[in-house]
Design a protein around this motif. Structure first.
Motif, PDB file in Angstrom:
ATOM      1  N   VAL A 303     -26.930 -46.303  25.797  1.00  0.00           N
ATOM      2  CA  VAL A 303     -28.110 -47.125  24.984  1.00  0.00           C
ATOM      3  C   VAL A 303     -29.264 -46.502  24.933  1.00  0.00           C
ATOM      4  CG1 VAL A 303     -27.002 -49.193  24.707  1.00  0.00           C
ATOM      5  CG2 VAL A 303     -28.773 -49.207  26.620  1.00  0.00           C
ATOM      6  N   VAL A 304     -29.406 -45.415  25.449  1.00  0.00           N
ATOM      7  CA  VAL A 304     -30.753 -44.626  26.064  1.00  0.00           C
ATOM      8  C   VAL A 304     -31.095 -43.674  24.323  1.00  0.00           C
ATOM      9  CG1 VAL A 304     -31.896 -43.010  26.521  1.00  0.00           C
ATOM     10  CG2 VAL A 304     -30.358 -44.244  28.240  1.00  0.00           C
ATOM     11  N   GLY A 305     -32.905 -44.220  23.392  1.00  0.00           N
ATOM     12  CA  GLY A 305     -33.639 -43.816  23.028  1.00  0.00           C
ATOM     13  C   GLY A 305     -32.351 -45.301  21.656  1.00  0.00           C
ATOM     14  N   LYS A 306     -31.852 -45.814  21.690  1.00  0.00           N
ATOM     15  CA  LYS A 306     -31.623 -46.697  20.612  1.00  0.00           C
ATOM     16  C   LYS A 306     -32.220 -47.757  20.731  1.00  0.00           C
ATOM     17  CE  LYS A 306     -26.144 -45.495  21.209  1.00  0.00           C
ATOM     18  NZ  LYS A 306     -24.496 -45.448  21.887  1.00  0.00           N
ATOM     19  N   GLY A 307     -33.353 -48.311  21.284  1.00  0.00           N
ATOM     20  CA  GLY A 307     -34.380 -49.310  21.108  1.00  0.00           C
ATOM     21  C   GLY A 307     -33.243 -51.165  21.629  1.00  0.00           C
ATOM     22  N   VAL A 308     -32.164 -51.120  21.901  1.00  0.00           N
ATOM     23  CA  VAL A 308     -32.022 -51.862  22.052  1.00  0.00           C
ATOM     24  C   VAL A 308     -31.495 -52.690  23.871  1.00  0.00           C
ATOM     25  CG1 VAL A 308     -30.035 -52.031  19.830  1.00  0.00           C
ATOM     26  CG2 VAL A 308     -29.034 -50.905  22.121  1.00  0.00           C
ATOM     27  N   ALA A 309     -32.289 -51.416  24.510  1.00  0.00           N
ATOM     28  CA  ALA A 309     -31.791 -52.268  25.867  1.00  0.00           C
ATOM     29  C   ALA A 309     -32.665 -53.670  25.928  1.00  0.00           C
ATOM     30  CB  ALA A 309     -33.021 -51.122  26.757  1.00  0.00           C
ATOM     31  N   ASN A 310     -32.241 -54.417  26.340  1.00  0.00           N
ATOM     32  CA  ASN A 310     -31.662 -55.969  26.498  1.00  0.00           C
ATOM     33  C   ASN A 310     -33.252 -56.623  28.567  1.00  0.00           C
ATOM     34  OD1 ASN A 310     -31.514 -58.871  28.497  1.00  0.00           O
ATOM     35  ND2 ASN A 310     -30.047 -59.118  26.484  1.00  0.00           N
TER      36      ASN A 310
END
Length: 334
Positions: A303-310
């Motif tokens: 999920v790197v770079g997707k802005g969705v990390a919790n």
């Protein structure tokens, strides 16, 4: 902030630059309450902070190295070797070296008394070993750098439940040699101490068995009869509220009876903890002279770079660093 703690100074590193650490830190710092609760020192550089802000969609507001902080996080400029742009979403020697060098700076600040705790974003163990780390994991690396001689263990934390391990990052074939009466009692003492530091006045600790069915009275192994049970008896004789050993396939069903659970090896506790709360878990490097906290999850290359990390885990890790460091600082000043 509770009156029972003082305002701590916390060094923050962004972890492996190939992963989501920068995004997590940027999102954490975007909350005004973060800087309101602690004096933050960012071990980084302008380029890394810019990438972190872009990933999070929230620029990081920080004070440049040497400037007045005005309550903002202060940049302590890294002396780590930057290879230009880091390759992302993959374990690399360069990423591991960057992460280790920044952690070494944070540890140096801690040894010099300039910070009270360290919060680091997720690391990648393959990157660390590519970069030359010889120890099993970062905890053993911290232990060697700080020249610690006592018992250390990773502690895993969810709201309302802590776990500690007698053995950690070793082959399952070598777990048996680490299960000794002294190691069980030392791990239980460590768990009791950190539970007390986290505002639990009288910690209740449950102890896992090693063998199926807690050994079934020796039918499936004698560790419970010869090692773990006697260690529990020793601890109870000291006045600690420790019970067990209990079969590991049912002890977590009874988790409301305990503040902490002592496990014998890594996955015995980690499987349960990640099922119970993957997005909120915290890992604490237990037994060191300073609190060191990190999210319990990894670098999340997918999920790197997707802005969705919790951010649940890094927020909990920050909260825990503030609480433990603040209490230690208060105790030292009293």
């Amino acid at each position: 902030m509770s009156n029972s703690v003082t305002r701590p100074r916390i060094a923050v590193t962004l972890g492996d630059p190939a992963g989501v650490g920068g995004e997590l830190v940027a999102k954490l710092l975007s909350d005004p309450q973060t800087a309101a609760r602690a004096d933050l020192v960012l071990i980084s550089d302008e380029a890394e902070l810019a990438v972190a802000g872009a990933d999070a969609g929230v620029p990081i507001d920080y004070a440049a190295a040497g400037a007045d902080s005005d309550g903002r996080p202060r940049l302590h400029h890294t002396c780590a070797r930057r290879p230009g742009e880091f390759e992302r979403r993959v374990a690399t020697e360069a990423g591991g070296r960057w992460a280790l060098d920044n952690l070494e700076i944070a540890l140096g600040l801690a040894k010099a008394g300039e910070v009270d705790a360290i919060l680091f974003a997720p690391l990648n163990k393959t990157s660390l070993h590519l970069a030359g780390m010889q120890e099993q994991d970062e905890l053993r690396w911290f232990e060697d750098y700080l020249e610690e001689t006592g018992f250390t263990s990773e502690l895993n934390v969810l709201p309302g439940l802590w776990t500690a391990r007698v053995t950690s990052h070793v082959s399952i074939a070598r777990v048996d040699e680490g299960i000794t009466r002294d190691n069980v009692t030392a791990a239980a003492h460590l768990l009791h101490r950190v539970l007390h530091e986290s505002d639990i006045a009288a910690p209740r600790i449950g102890v896992c068995a090693l063998n199926p069915h807690a050994g079934e009275n020796g039918s499936f192994g004698r560790h419970e009869l010869d090692i773990i049970g006697p260690a529990v008896a020793d601890l109870r004789a000291e006045g600690l509220d420790v019970s067990g050993p209990f079969p590991s396939d049912t002890i977590f069903l009874r988790r409301e009876e305990f503040d902490g659970i002592l496990t014998m090896y890594h996955d015995q506790g980690q499987i349960a903890m990640k099922l119970l709360g993957f997005d909120g878990g915290v890992t604490v490097a237990g037994g060191l002279r300073i609190p060191i906290c990190t999210p319990a999850h990894g670098t999340a290359f997918d999920v790197v770079g997707k802005g969705v990390a919790n951010t649940g885990s890094i927020r909990n890790a920050f909260d825990l660093a503030v609480r433990i460091a603040g209490k230690r600082a208060l105790a030292a000043s009293s």
